[in-house]
Design a protein around this motif. Sequence first.
Motif, PDB file in Angstrom:
ATOM      1  N   ALA A 195       0.864  -1.186   0.000  1.00  0.00           N
ATOM      2  CA  ALA A 195       0.000   0.000   0.000  1.00  0.00           C
ATOM      3  C   ALA A 195       0.895   1.228   0.000  1.00  0.00           C
ATOM      4  O   ALA A 195       2.014   1.207   0.529  1.00  0.00           O
ATOM      5  N   ILE A 196       0.388   2.317  -0.592  1.00  0.00           N
ATOM      6  CA  ILE A 196       1.119   3.584  -0.624  1.00  0.00           C
ATOM      7  C   ILE A 196       0.445   4.536   0.352  1.00  0.00           C
ATOM      8  O   ILE A 196      -0.744   4.855   0.211  1.00  0.00           O
ATOM      9  N   ILE A 197       1.205   4.994   1.350  1.00  0.00           N
ATOM     10  CA  ILE A 197       0.664   5.831   2.416  1.00  0.00           C
ATOM     11  C   ILE A 197       1.133   7.267   2.203  1.00  0.00           C
ATOM     12  O   ILE A 197       2.331   7.521   2.051  1.00  0.00           O
ATOM     13  N   PRO A 198       0.213   8.244   2.203  1.00  0.00           N
ATOM     14  CA  PRO A 198       0.584   9.631   1.908  1.00  0.00           C
ATOM     15  C   PRO A 198       1.572  10.228   2.900  1.00  0.00           C
ATOM     16  O   PRO A 198       1.613   9.845   4.081  1.00  0.00           O
ATOM     17  N   HIS A 199       2.334  11.200   2.406  1.00  0.00           N
ATOM     18  CA  HIS A 199       3.353  11.868   3.205  1.00  0.00           C
ATOM     19  C   HIS A 199       2.766  12.499   4.468  1.00  0.00           C
ATOM     20  O   HIS A 199       3.331  12.372   5.561  1.00  0.00           O
ATOM     21  N   LYS A 200       1.614  13.184   4.352  1.00  0.00           N
ATOM     22  CA  LYS A 200       1.063  13.868   5.523  1.00  0.00           C
ATOM     23  C   LYS A 200       0.730  12.887   6.630  1.00  0.00           C
ATOM     24  O   LYS A 200       0.997  13.152   7.809  1.00  0.00           O
ATOM     25  N   MET A 201       0.157  11.757   6.275  1.00  0.00           N
ATOM     26  CA  MET A 201      -0.169  10.749   7.282  1.00  0.00           C
ATOM     27  C   MET A 201       1.089  10.296   8.015  1.00  0.00           C
ATOM     28  O   MET A 201       1.135  10.209   9.248  1.00  0.00           O
ATOM     29  N   LEU A 202       2.148  10.022   7.257  1.00  0.00           N
ATOM     30  CA  LEU A 202       3.390   9.548   7.856  1.00  0.00           C
ATOM     31  C   LEU A 202       4.051  10.632   8.704  1.00  0.00           C
ATOM     32  O   LEU A 202       4.622  10.351   9.755  1.00  0.00           O
ATOM     33  N   GLU A 203       3.967  11.871   8.251  1.00  0.00           N
ATOM     34  CA  GLU A 203       4.541  12.987   9.003  1.00  0.00           C
ATOM     35  C   GLU A 203       3.823  13.172  10.331  1.00  0.00           C
ATOM     36  O   GLU A 203       4.465  13.359  11.377  1.00  0.00           O
ATOM     37  N   GLU A 204       2.493  13.115  10.321  1.00  0.00           N
ATOM     38  CA  GLU A 204       1.724  13.232  11.556  1.00  0.00           C
ATOM     39  C   GLU A 204       2.025  12.062  12.487  1.00  0.00           C
ATOM     40  O   GLU A 204       2.179  12.233  13.698  1.00  0.00           O
ATOM     41  N   LEU A 205       2.089  10.885  11.921  1.00  0.00           N
ATOM     42  CA  LEU A 205       2.378   9.693  12.713  1.00  0.00           C
ATOM     43  C   LEU A 205       3.757   9.786  13.344  1.00  0.00           C
ATOM     44  O   LEU A 205       3.932   9.521  14.539  1.00  0.00           O
ATOM     45  N   MET A 206       4.738  10.189  12.561  1.00  0.00           N
ATOM     46  CA  MET A 206       6.119  10.323  13.038  1.00  0.00           C
ATOM     47  C   MET A 206       6.190  11.292  14.220  1.00  0.00           C
ATOM     48  O   MET A 206       6.926  11.071  15.185  1.00  0.00           O
ATOM     49  N   ARG A 207       5.399  12.352  14.140  1.00  0.00           N
ATOM     50  CA  ARG A 207       5.430  13.382  15.178  1.00  0.00           C
ATOM     51  C   ARG A 207       4.936  12.860  16.522  1.00  0.00           C
ATOM     52  O   ARG A 207       5.319  13.377  17.576  1.00  0.00           O
ATOM     53  N   ASN A 208       4.086  11.835  16.502  1.00  0.00           N
ATOM     54  CA  ASN A 208       3.447  11.399  17.742  1.00  0.00           C
ATOM     55  C   ASN A 208       3.845  10.009  18.206  1.00  0.00           C
ATOM     56  O   ASN A 208       3.383   9.561  19.263  1.00  0.00           O
ATOM     57  N   LEU A 209       4.650   9.309  17.433  1.00  0.00           N
ATOM     58  CA  LEU A 209       5.166   8.028  17.903  1.00  0.00           C
ATOM     59  C   LEU A 209       6.144   8.268  19.046  1.00  0.00           C
ATOM     60  O   LEU A 209       6.959   9.187  19.004  1.00  0.00           O
ATOM     61  N   GLY A 210       6.068   7.425  20.057  1.00  0.00           N
ATOM     62  CA  GLY A 210       6.943   7.571  21.215  1.00  0.00           C
ATOM     63  C   GLY A 210       7.980   6.471  21.289  1.00  0.00           C
ATOM     64  O   GLY A 210       8.174   5.690  20.354  1.00  0.00           O
TER      65      GLY A 210
END
Length: 396
Positions: A195-210
């Motif tokens: 699957a291809i996941i959009p940049h914004k989704m990954l950027e938001e996810l990256m910001r909140n992963l602990g």
Amino acid sequence: MRVRFKKADLLPAAGIVQSVANPQSTLPILGHVLVSAEHDNVATLVATDYETRVRIEVPAEVGKKGRMTVPARNFHDLVKELPEDTDLTVESKSKQAFVSAGRVRAELNTAPADDFPPFPEMVPTVEFEMEQRRLKRLLSKILFAVPTRDPRKVLLGALFEFKDGGLNVVATDGKILACARAAVDNRKGPRNFSAIIPHKMLEELMRNLGDEGLVTAAFDERQVSFQLGDIKYISNQIEGNYPNYEAVLPKDYSRRLQFPKQAMLMAIRRASVLSDIRSLAVTLTFSGSQVTVEAESVDKGRIRDEVPATNDGEEFRITFNHKFVQEALKCIDQDEIRLNANSPVLPAVFEGVDESDCMYLVMPIKLTDLRRADEEPEDSAPEPVDEEGGGDEEDA
């Protein structure tokens, strides 16, 4: 509706949702956050730009159940400026939202809660669990290579590819290709899936992963979700076929060159100061037990530096866009780097000497491209799909 929050609980949640909301949308409701209170001790904040959605549960004292919307950015900025270590009350009356804390009382305009897009429900075909810190590390190795603008829509996201019992995450802008790998536990669904996941989704996810806890990812035919604690993201997948990245990876190499990461990074940073502003070219010449790092431009001057290296044959000279090399080296968690190459004009691969979970394929800059850059006037327009200024190298 009337809800009481602690600022320490509400502020981070308001920051998460306001980064997803889109105040510039032609649909004003997408600039709002939906606040729902359906239970006694928790409230839910939801935001969306129609492509990416986020929902987060926040501890709260619910005095009166209900739903309302508030402007995302104004709400976040207001909560941020309220006194520390305070409780605040959010209350809706008619078409207004009232926020009060101590002697502070603010009034916000709202939009009808019924106009807010519903949060989608998924029936996943693929699921997996991973430690948050491992997914964060995986994304940190490839996210820089996802372009934010490109006429090829499939490149505006990263490829998540389940293959041979593991997960490959791939990103490319045509000049550099980043690939990171990780084992996946507790996976459900077909053995091979992508699957291809959009940049914004990954950027938001990256910001909140602990660094602690698990993240659960789920995919259906069109959407993907990530659940981490009280936060749930859902995004549309990018439709289309991702380029066959394995086809551009060399099957073998005639040259394997080695050098220390930090010394090379510092040398390239220094060289970038005098690199040509159009080509961003830095030349590496491997000879004997060292690699010479060189850059020059007509208007700024030239620089030459030397770094210890291991050379497996005759002198080898290759030129790269210095930004691509710096990004690749920063993502490799090894002190010693190997450069695998076949010729100065074919794609080369950077990887850690003792690290097999990530690699970076970089297109070299050809001498003909450097000459062309020298001949172009300084005010000439850049190539439309080469935002980083890497000349006219062939795409990876």
